[in-house]
Design a protein around this motif. Sequence first.
Motif, PDB file in Angstrom:
ATOM      1  N   THR A 170      -1.361 -24.586 -44.701  1.00 32.04           N
ATOM      2  CA  THR A 170      -2.182 -24.381 -43.506  1.00 32.04           C
ATOM      3  C   THR A 170      -3.151 -23.232 -43.719  1.00 32.04           C
ATOM      4  O   THR A 170      -3.116 -22.535 -44.748  1.00 32.04           O
ATOM      5  N   SER A 171      -3.991 -22.987 -42.721  1.00 33.65           N
ATOM      6  CA  SER A 171      -4.995 -21.919 -42.830  1.00 33.65           C
ATOM      7  C   SER A 171      -4.371 -20.534 -42.730  1.00 33.65           C
ATOM      8  O   SER A 171      -4.916 -19.544 -43.227  1.00 33.65           O
ATOM      9  N   LYS A 172      -3.204 -20.428 -42.038  1.00 38.72           N
ATOM     10  CA  LYS A 172      -2.518 -19.135 -41.900  1.00 38.72           C
ATOM     11  C   LYS A 172      -1.081 -19.247 -42.420  1.00 38.72           C
ATOM     12  O   LYS A 172      -0.127 -19.309 -41.638  1.00 38.72           O
TER      13      LYS A 172
END
Length: 857
Positions: free
Chosen positions: A123-125
């Motif tokens: 994921t992005s984070k």
Amino acid sequence: MAFFFEVACVLRSLVNPPPDFNYNNDGYDGEGAEDRKSQDGSETMPFIDESPTMSPQLCARGPDGEAVSPTPPEGLLAGGDIEKGLEMKKLVLSGFLASEEIYINQLEALLLPIKALKAGATTSKPVLTVEQIETIFYKIQDIHGIHKEFYDSLLPHIQQWDDKVTVGDLFQKLASQLGIYKAFVDNYKVAVETAEKCAQANTQFQKISENLKVKGPKESKDLTSTVTMEALLYKPIDRVTRSTLVLHDLLKHTPKDHPDFPLLQDALRISQNFLSSINEEIDPRRTAVTTPKGESRQLIKDGFLVEVSEGSRKLRHIFLFTDLLLCAKMKKTAVGKHQQYECKWYIPLADLTLQTLDDSADSTHHVQTLPEHELDEMKNKICVFKSEIQKEKGKGQSRVVDRLRKKMNEQESCLLLHSPSIPFRIHNKNGKSYLFLLSSDYERSEWRENIEKLQKKDLPSCVLSTVELQVLTGTSFKLRTVHNIPLTSNKDDEESPGMYGFLHVIVHSATGFKESANLYCTLEVDSFGYYVGKAKTRVFRDTTEPHWNEEFEIELEGSQCLRILCYEKCYDKSKLNKDDNEIVDKIVGKGQVQLDPQTVQSKNWHMDVIEMNGIKVEFSMKFSSRDLSLKRTPSKKQSGVFGVKISVVTKRERSKVPYIVRQCIEEVEKRGIEEVGIYRISGVATDIQALKAAFDTNTKDILVMLSDMDINAIAGTLKLYFRELPEPLLTDRLYPAFMEGIALSDPAAKENCMMHLLRSLPDPNLITFLTLLEHLKRVAEKEPINKMSLHNLATVFGPTLLRPSENETSKAHVTLASDIWSHDVMAQVQVLLYYLQHQPISFSELKRNTLYFSTDV
């Protein structure tokens, strides 16, 4: 490389655990995850939760320093006792199976967050990157798979146990997969550092790493426990040693003609080779032995003392001259060169005071101390070395003897350094203070008296130049009267090895006092180079001619000298010293007598007089061997309690625990639990005999007698009751099994066996033992006041509660008295200490839990 040195200290000690000793749990005090230090101060691998790893100073080596042979000891099955061996084998296996279940649950707790963390990594984070996940959880999945397969294969064998069951192939396969652990060990440090950095950088991962849920074993009431990731990552480091320990135990209890024997031997060989492969990368660094220096004027007194410097103990040679006190240490010198001293400090006697410092000054509370069990382990090793030296001398093996002497010297030096605890403070008027630790108030009094006597003269202060100080120090070396550190290895071979057994002493009376005073005497004997207080007379009030006429029984452990100190009792509470170790009562006289075996060992009492500062103390003594003193003779009359079977007494009284045990425990807890040396200090023999007669005749005045009697006499009566049982509380029948159980290397197997043995006791014995156990734990809770640790109490009661039958003793081929103490008694102490350190044991829970006991790993 430094990390591997730490890990190897843990692993190296488990490659070849010697057959004669249980080194496994001696270094563990149950305090959880703490950094431990070896005797030289070097860091060792941290102990986490209940890991069984040993401290580095207990690495498994033979008396000559060589690695102990991996061949298991013969004898347990040599007599054809196959059935007993297979029963022990089952206990070892079921205990190991229980610990495997817990270990697998711990690995599963580590594996649980991996799936979610990997899903989040894309994921992005992300909480963690894929690389970080693989680093932290490296090889955990593989290790889990190996042990899950092993557990699933072993379980049905235990459930369907018979003499034809074989498990060697399972252990052989487990050992062959240890390469996975090598990869884990190589990555361990990076894994822990990565986990720590990630936790600091990401609060979400910090919460995960601090709250991992571990399932409890199937038999456990506790469904889950919360454990940190750091603790769980340590588990494989610890577990890698476990199979080696278990293999030693299994081989010990497997007949040589059993199909398992060659397979288990092969598994042990693979495991040891694996552990050795890690050790080969290590260069075991050893600190060089240090040496001392000296000085002149007129030398009055000198000796070796332990100085507390910067919070640690240092061995110093102290020189008292007519006008100053000089402290020197041994200088390091090249092999073959003369020893030299280096001056650490000096104080002119004109500037020296012996006043006790305020609490803000140096205190013994901050001094590094070793646990009692480690000091006892040193004594044990010294005894073994002495025995080995005698054997090798008979063979003419001079090189081996020299090597053994060197090893013994190391142990004695360490014991000498760590055993003293009585403070002696020196204060310089200019502000600097020094703290020494002595083993006896006797030595402290001698130093104090000599200094104070010199200070009565009008002494000028002096300042020495560097050159003068060098000359003085050099002269000290030539003038010294105490040439060697007081070690056995420094003595001539012809000198007495000391006495082992019991010394009976009657302190009769004293004369020569100029003024009336409140007077009492204490008795001390030496034990392995330092002195231990063993008895104390009652205080004779306001007199110049005290008549004590009190008899004591004192245990000797290689003792060569008896000391008697006479004190004037101080009742003024305003003069009490804040230091727990300080004795505020004034010494009015002291003296000592050498214990001559030929004089003392006669059956008759030997009367003697010690003269001390114009005072004469009259006393008598005789010696009896340990075997004679602990010989159990059943009572001919069944109406009493002493010498009568415990089952007979409890049935007659309609009680679960004998009345005498309950009453003595109650009285000790009421007014003796804070008594210094309770159960160690001997009670007066005549008082003990009076209480014995009262309990035997069931007199109505028992409670009145107990409330009026000296508390040490009551404690002595309880010890005497257990000593005079027709057989020990833990029974003759189970004695060999207790000895085998405590020698098991694997903690899970040991737990399983030791609990099984308790269940095997008759109910009156078991309930009485559990009652005594909880009482001794309550006594040890007051250790800061009464100075009685769990280990001290185990040393007092172990040989009384657990002792070989006369048949067992007659089979033993023991030539040295020190062997008896070092082997039998040490093992007996370890058995009781094991139960004292155990969590509370419930009678009903113990009887209900009949399959096996699980334990953490």
